[in-house]
Write an enzyme that holds these catalytic residues in place. Structure first.
Site, short mmCIF file in Angstrom:
data_model
loop_
_atom_site.label_atom_id
_atom_site.label_comp_id
_atom_site.label_asym_id
_atom_site.label_seq_id
_atom_site.Cartn_x
_atom_site.Cartn_y
_atom_site.Cartn_z
N LYS A 288 77.77 -11.33 1.51
CA LYS A 288 77.78 -11.50 2.97
C LYS A 288 78.21 -12.93 3.23
O LYS A 288 77.45 -13.85 3.02
CB LYS A 288 76.40 -11.20 3.56
CG LYS A 288 76.43 -11.24 5.07
CD LYS A 288 75.11 -10.81 5.65
CE LYS A 288 75.17 -10.78 7.16
NZ LYS A 288 75.78 -11.98 7.74
N ARG B 239 75.99 0.32 15.85
CA ARG B 239 75.14 -0.27 14.83
C ARG B 239 74.38 0.86 14.14
O ARG B 239 73.81 1.71 14.80
CB ARG B 239 74.14 -1.25 15.49
CG ARG B 239 73.38 -2.11 14.48
CD ARG B 239 72.36 -3.01 15.18
NE ARG B 239 72.94 -4.00 16.06
CZ ARG B 239 73.55 -5.12 15.66
NH1 ARG B 239 73.66 -5.37 14.38
NH2 ARG B 239 74.04 -5.97 16.53
P1 ATP Z 1 75.74 -8.42 14.07
O1 ATP Z 1 77.19 -8.57 13.75
O2 ATP Z 1 75.03 -7.45 13.18
O3 ATP Z 1 75.44 -8.26 15.53
P2 ATP Z 1 75.54 -11.23 13.67
O4 ATP Z 1 76.88 -11.39 14.32
O5 ATP Z 1 74.44 -12.12 14.09
O6 ATP Z 1 75.03 -9.77 13.74
P3 ATP Z 1 74.87 -11.19 10.95
O7 ATP Z 1 73.51 -10.74 11.29
O8 ATP Z 1 74.97 -12.47 10.21
O9 ATP Z 1 75.84 -11.36 12.15
O10 ATP Z 1 75.57 -10.02 10.10
C1 ATP Z 1 76.68 -9.24 10.39
C2 ATP Z 1 78.00 -9.97 10.17
O11 ATP Z 1 78.20 -10.35 8.82
C3 ATP Z 1 79.25 -9.15 10.43
O12 ATP Z 1 79.50 -8.99 11.79
C4 ATP Z 1 80.32 -9.95 9.72
O13 ATP Z 1 80.80 -10.94 10.60
C5 ATP Z 1 79.57 -10.66 8.62
N1 ATP Z 1 79.96 -10.30 7.25
C6 ATP Z 1 80.05 -11.16 6.22
N2 ATP Z 1 80.39 -10.57 5.08
C7 ATP Z 1 80.56 -9.25 5.36
C8 ATP Z 1 80.93 -8.12 4.58
N3 ATP Z 1 81.17 -8.18 3.29
N4 ATP Z 1 80.99 -6.92 5.23
C9 ATP Z 1 80.74 -6.81 6.56
N5 ATP Z 1 80.39 -7.87 7.34
C10 ATP Z 1 80.29 -9.07 6.75
#
Ligand code: ATP
Length: 598
Positions: free
Chosen positions: A252, A421
């Site tokens: 991630k 989601r």
């Molecule tokens: P969300 O997108 O779930 O509303 P957020 O924007 O606060 O939450 P995080 O909680 O950090 O983000 O986690 C989701 C995000 O992680 C994704 O939207 C994407 O931007 C990021 N991400 C990083 N690596 C990956 C991956 N390998 N696959 C999918 N997403 C990833």
């Protein structure tokens, strides 16, 4: 349609905050409309001229609008300014002033088509002399406007139209007005919107071809698709259980989500998580992508992360955020903070939509079509079948500079769920292992005056999570720490356009800030734990009657979530899940202590 009729609908919409009523009024408004007027009315009612991703802005500052109002009613800007101070809103002042002057009636009443055309011309006016041109166009509308029309025109150009029609409510209304109102019809309308991000387009197809016709709304290069989102789980065992024992785990990456649209010829376009075009910020990516992808046209998704090009090491995200909004010294920042795109999904390949294929199929396709370069790489992935293997991969991901892992379902049905989601993707972050709760993206709904060193500035902000079912913003903390001087100084400017004299009807809280804000700006905060609170209203009553959820010792992480709109903030349901998973970790009893923190 005459504009005065639309203004009358806005007046009714503004008077209610009940979602069902809003929907009924909307149905009445749109039912008689046909394309292209239908699309225009839908855009206008959301305070836009075109779908959001096109980023069309009117470019009318307060001072410009004041000048136009003063000219239209034949007074000076100073008095318009004074009256606005008293009323708290230039729209209201315009309404009052227009009531005292004679309207230019020779050209007949304003129509929606004319208003839309003139507003578009205001948006198009750019470069030398454009300010005067914008004022002139706005004056020519205002001299013909009724007081009520004037109020909404001015609010529209200032971006403060508060009629409160959100996308989800418009989708409800479309299903009722132009289909049978069934759940199925609503789902198909929403699916078309998630793929096209354009309500006007979806409404047009619906009216002309019926619900069945919506299947023709597909992916198109240059039109962003709404991103698929992930759920959370408390530990890796739970992640694997959810996924049926096996899952693809990926690093991630902690950066900026990017949706890349790469045509066969012509410019590459990049969109943020919020579907804003950000191509200009990352010229090294738009340059590198066409050479790194084999099957064009293609739409890929990835995370843009700062990287040390010599060592290949991932750098902290803050480095990228420094780039946002910078235009002039982009070349220098590009050299100082090079970025790389870690690609994790493919939605369109060789011009063919592949988003409906299962995740393993999409990943295989991605591996075939990518020619990795320094700038464009494949997200690191491993398919695991047990917890020890998952733990090992997680540790590797964190050691490599990742935030944790993203688990992806391998099952049939793991097609890309635009705009949704779900547990097809599950995020699991480093913080969870340290027993800290995840960060929360909260919407600023109010501000408190500072004391001591912060006297004369805002010292703390009231934050809310979003409840999409009720379309409400429910507060969960008041945050004052974590702001350095620069962040603190920048906040009032960022928030100025959201200031409002009274509590916005969509905001629920037991606190009264010194300054209310319309929900707009999203801040990332972290805290010690979630507790029950008699003052905050997040997920009110879900754990205990009369108690909402509150974040104890909240701290701003330094990250303004420019890539999220208010309705994309953390939801009340997510906050509740975070509370429950934390309770499970802390003690077997279902309740954490109540805390009176404000
Ligand atoms: P969300 O997108 O779930 O509303 P957020 O924007 O606060 O939450 P995080 O909680 O950090 O983000 O986690 C989701 C995000 O992680 C994704 O939207 C994407 O931007 C990021 N991400 C990083 N690596 C990956 C991956 N390998 N696959 C999918 N997403 C990833």
């Amino acid at each position: 349609m005459e504009f005065r009729d639309l203004a009358a609908f806005y007046e009714r919409l503004e008077a209610t905050s009940k979602r069902l009523e809003v929907r009924a009024i909307l149905v009445e408004l749109i039912r008689p409309l046909r394309p292209p007027e239908l699309a225009r009315v839908l855009y206008l009612s959301q305070g836009m001229l075109r779908p959001e991703y096109e980023g069309v802005e009117l470019g009318v500052a307060d001072s410009l609008a004041r000048r136009a109002v003063a000219t239209a009613v034949g007074t000076d800007e100073g008095s318009v300014g004074r009256l606005t101070k008293a009323s708290g809103d230039l729209g209201t002042t315009t309404q009052e002033l227009l009531a005292t002057v004679r309207r230019l009636e020779e050209s007949g009443p304003l129509t929606v088509a004319e208003v839309y055309r003139e507003l578009s011309r205001i948006a198009e006016a750019k470069g030398a002399g454009s300010q005067e041109e914008k004022v002139r166009l706005l004056v020519s509308l205002l001299v013909r406007a009724t007081p009520l029309e004037g109020k909404f025109l001015v609010r529209f150009v200032l971006g403060t139209l508060r009629v409160g029609v959100r996308e989800m409510t418009i989708l409800d209304a479309l299903a009722e007005a132009f289909a049978d109102g069934s759940k199925e019809a609503r789902a198909r309308i929403e699916a078309a919107f998630n793929l096209s991000s354009d309500l006007g387009l979806v409404a047009g197809v619906l009216v002309e071809q019926g619900v069945g016709g919506l299947a023709s709304v597909g992916l198109e290069i240059g039109r962003p698709i709404r991103p698929m989102l992930a759920e959370r789980e408390r530990d890796l065992a739970a992640v694997l259980e959810r996924m049926g024992g096996s899952a693809a785990l990926e690093y991630k990456y902690d950066g900026l989500r990017v949706q890349a649209h790469i045509p066969k010829r012509g410019p590459v376009r990049l969109f943020s998580r919020r579907l804003e075009e950000i191509s200009a910020q990352f010229p090294e990516l738009t340059d590198a992508l066409p050479g790194a992808v084999r099957e064009l046209p293609a739409i890929l998704e990835g995370e843009c992360v700062p990287i040390d090009l010599d060592t290949g090491e991932i750098q902290p995200f803050q480095e990228v955020s420094r780039r946002r909004g910078r235009k002039h010294d982009l070349a220098r920042v590009q050299e100082e903070v090079p970025v790389c795109l870690f690609v994790f999904d493919v939605l369109l390949a060789g011009g063919q939509p592949v988003y409906e294929q299962s995740f393993p199929e999409r990943r295989a396709r991605l591996e075939r079509m990518l020619r990795p370069t320094d700038r464009v790489r494949l997200a690191v992935q491993s398919v695991v079948h047990d917890v020890p293997a998952a733990t090992e991969f997680f540790e590797e991901a964190v050691a490599a500079g990742g935030e944790g892992i993203m688990a992806k379902s391998l099952k049939d049905g793991s097609g890309y769920r635009a705009g949704a989601r779900g547990y097809w993707w599950i995020k699991y972050k480093r913080e969870y292992t340290a027993g800290l709760s995840d960060s929360v993206d909260g919407v600023v709904v109010g501000a408190f005056q500072g004391r001591g060193r912060r006297a004369g500035h805002y010292g703390a902000y009231l934050l809310a999570v979003y409840d999409p079912a009720r379309d409400r913003f429910e507060t969960f903390c008041k945050v004052g720490s974590g702001f350095d001087d620069a962040a603190l100084a920048a906040m009032p400017k960022r928030l100025a356009r959201f200031e409002t004299g009274e509590r916005p009807p969509s905001v629920e809280t037991g606190l009264t800030p010194d300054q209310w804000m319309r929900p707009g700006l999203v801040l990332e905060v972290r805290g010690a734990e979630l507790t029950l609170s008699p003052i905050h209203r997040a997920a009110l009553g879900a754990v205990r009657a009369g108690a909402g959820l509150a974040l104890r010792f909240p701290r701003f992480t330094g990250r303004v979530r420019d890539d999220k709109g208010p309705t994309e903030a953390t939801t009340s349901a997510e906050l509740l899940r975070m509370y429950r998973s934390q309770v499970r970790q802390a003690s077997p009893s279902e309740e954490a202590p109540t805390s009176p923190t404000g």
